[in-house]
Design a protein around this motif. Structure first.
Motif, short mmCIF file in Angstrom:
data_model
loop_
_atom_site.label_atom_id
_atom_site.label_comp_id
_atom_site.label_asym_id
_atom_site.label_seq_id
_atom_site.Cartn_x
_atom_site.Cartn_y
_atom_site.Cartn_z
N PHE A 31 1.97 1.06 3.81
CA PHE A 31 3.34 1.57 4.19
C PHE A 31 4.30 0.37 4.32
O PHE A 31 3.72 -0.47 5.22
N ASP A 32 5.52 0.45 3.92
CA ASP A 32 6.67 -0.74 4.47
C ASP A 32 6.99 -0.66 5.77
O ASP A 32 6.84 0.48 6.32
N PRO A 80 -2.43 1.26 7.80
CA PRO A 80 -1.28 1.30 7.06
C PRO A 80 -0.61 0.29 6.55
O PRO A 80 0.45 0.29 5.71
N ILE A 83 9.26 1.69 7.49
CA ILE A 83 8.88 3.05 7.80
C ILE A 83 8.68 3.00 9.47
O ILE A 83 8.66 3.91 10.35
N VAL A 131 -2.90 7.69 9.61
CA VAL A 131 -3.02 7.51 8.37
C VAL A 131 -4.37 7.83 7.69
O VAL A 131 -5.38 7.67 8.73
N VAL A 147 2.49 12.30 1.21
CA VAL A 147 2.85 11.26 0.17
C VAL A 147 1.56 11.38 -0.95
O VAL A 147 1.45 10.28 -1.55
N PHE A 204 0.55 10.72 7.98
CA PHE A 204 0.88 10.42 6.62
C PHE A 204 -0.50 10.76 5.75
O PHE A 204 -1.38 10.35 6.08
N THR A 264 -2.23 10.81 2.39
CA THR A 264 -2.60 10.40 0.87
C THR A 264 -3.90 11.03 0.21
O THR A 264 -3.79 10.90 -0.94
N PHE A 269 3.14 -3.94 9.26
CA PHE A 269 3.54 -2.50 9.82
C PHE A 269 2.98 -2.63 11.35
O PHE A 269 3.72 -2.09 12.25
N ARG A 289 2.79 0.02 -2.42
CA ARG A 289 3.51 0.15 -1.35
C ARG A 289 4.49 1.29 -1.33
O ARG A 289 5.04 1.75 -2.15
N ILE A 290 4.34 2.38 -0.29
CA ILE A 290 4.99 3.43 -0.15
C ILE A 290 6.42 2.84 0.65
O ILE A 290 6.39 2.31 1.76
N GLU A 291 7.69 3.06 0.16
CA GLU A 291 8.78 2.48 0.52
C GLU A 291 9.61 3.80 1.84
O GLU A 291 9.28 4.92 1.57
#
Length: 221
Positions: free
Chosen positions: A132-133, A155, A136, A150, A83, A113, A115, A169, A92-94
């Motif tokens: 992160f939403d 997260p 997820i 992460v 990502v 994940f 980043t 999360f 925010r990553i959806e």
């Protein structure tokens, strides 16, 4: 079989960056060769120092503690989700943005994940990481994934000014008995074409909520 190992762990050092409000890290000599014939150091650190894992009891009442975790869950196939193009301060990553990379999940895999925010570790803007939403977390659990990692502080969003943490999360994932690995680093060195595995084993702290880990990715040389 020859394995290539990739260290995914931040070094533990005095004064290193911590989650706001956590115990400061101190490493001091306790004995010396000259005076005592052996070298021993005294350590002061929190259970969530550096690269570490959150056991369910970190934020869930009556959740499992570190010593009750099945270590087999913490060694397994590594599913890397890239990502980096979405990684912006405080973004925010959806679920919709990563859904395509979550289509072929294997139950028992460790989803990580990437980043590349770990490059900012030790700097003030490390706290302004993407997050992160909770949807997820729900998607991962539905696929049989119970360990997620992460390369950020969390997260969830980190707000150093908040009176208490808001951790949607965590609530979903730890609430279902999952484990979260935080502050990973060096994810760019993982060769995803070689079917990597990951190991992130904690110290067996009795009744505690988390532990530093030595996270290592491995694949055939």
């Amino acid at each position: 079989m020859t394995l290539t190992l990739v260290d995914l762990t931040h070094p533990l050092t005095s004064g290193m960056q911590i989650y706001p409000g956590d115990p400061e890290v101190r490493v001091e000599p306790a004995t010396s060769l000259a005076d005592d014939g052996v070298v021993v150091h005294a350590l002061q650190l929190g259970t969530h120092t550096g690269t570490h894992l959150d056991a369910p009891s970190h934020s869930i009442a009556d959740g499992a503690t570190v010593d009750r975790l099945d270590l087999g869950r913490l060694v397994g196939p590594l599913h890397l989700v890239d990502v980096t193009e979405l990684a912006q301060p405080g973004r925010r990553i959806e679920l919709a943005q990563v859904a395509a990379q979550l289509e072929q999940l294997t139950p028992g895999a460790v989803v990580v994940f990437r980043t590349d925010w770990s490059a900012r570790f030790g700097q003030p803007d490390y706290l302004a990481h993407p997050f992160f939403d909770a949807a997820i977390a729900e998607r991962l659990l539905a696929a049989g994934v119970t360990v997620v990692g992460v390369d950020t502080l969390s997260p969830d969003r980190t707000d150093a000014t908040a009176a208490s943490a808001d951790l949607p999360f965590h609530e979903v994932f730890l609430g279902a008995g999952g484990v979260i690995i935080e502050n990973l680093t060096n994810l760019s060195a993982i060769d995803t074409a070689r079917d990597p595995w990951i190991s992130a084993l904690p110290l067996p702290f009795t009744g505690l909520d988390g532990s530093p880990v030595r996270a290592v990715a491995m694949h055939r040389a």
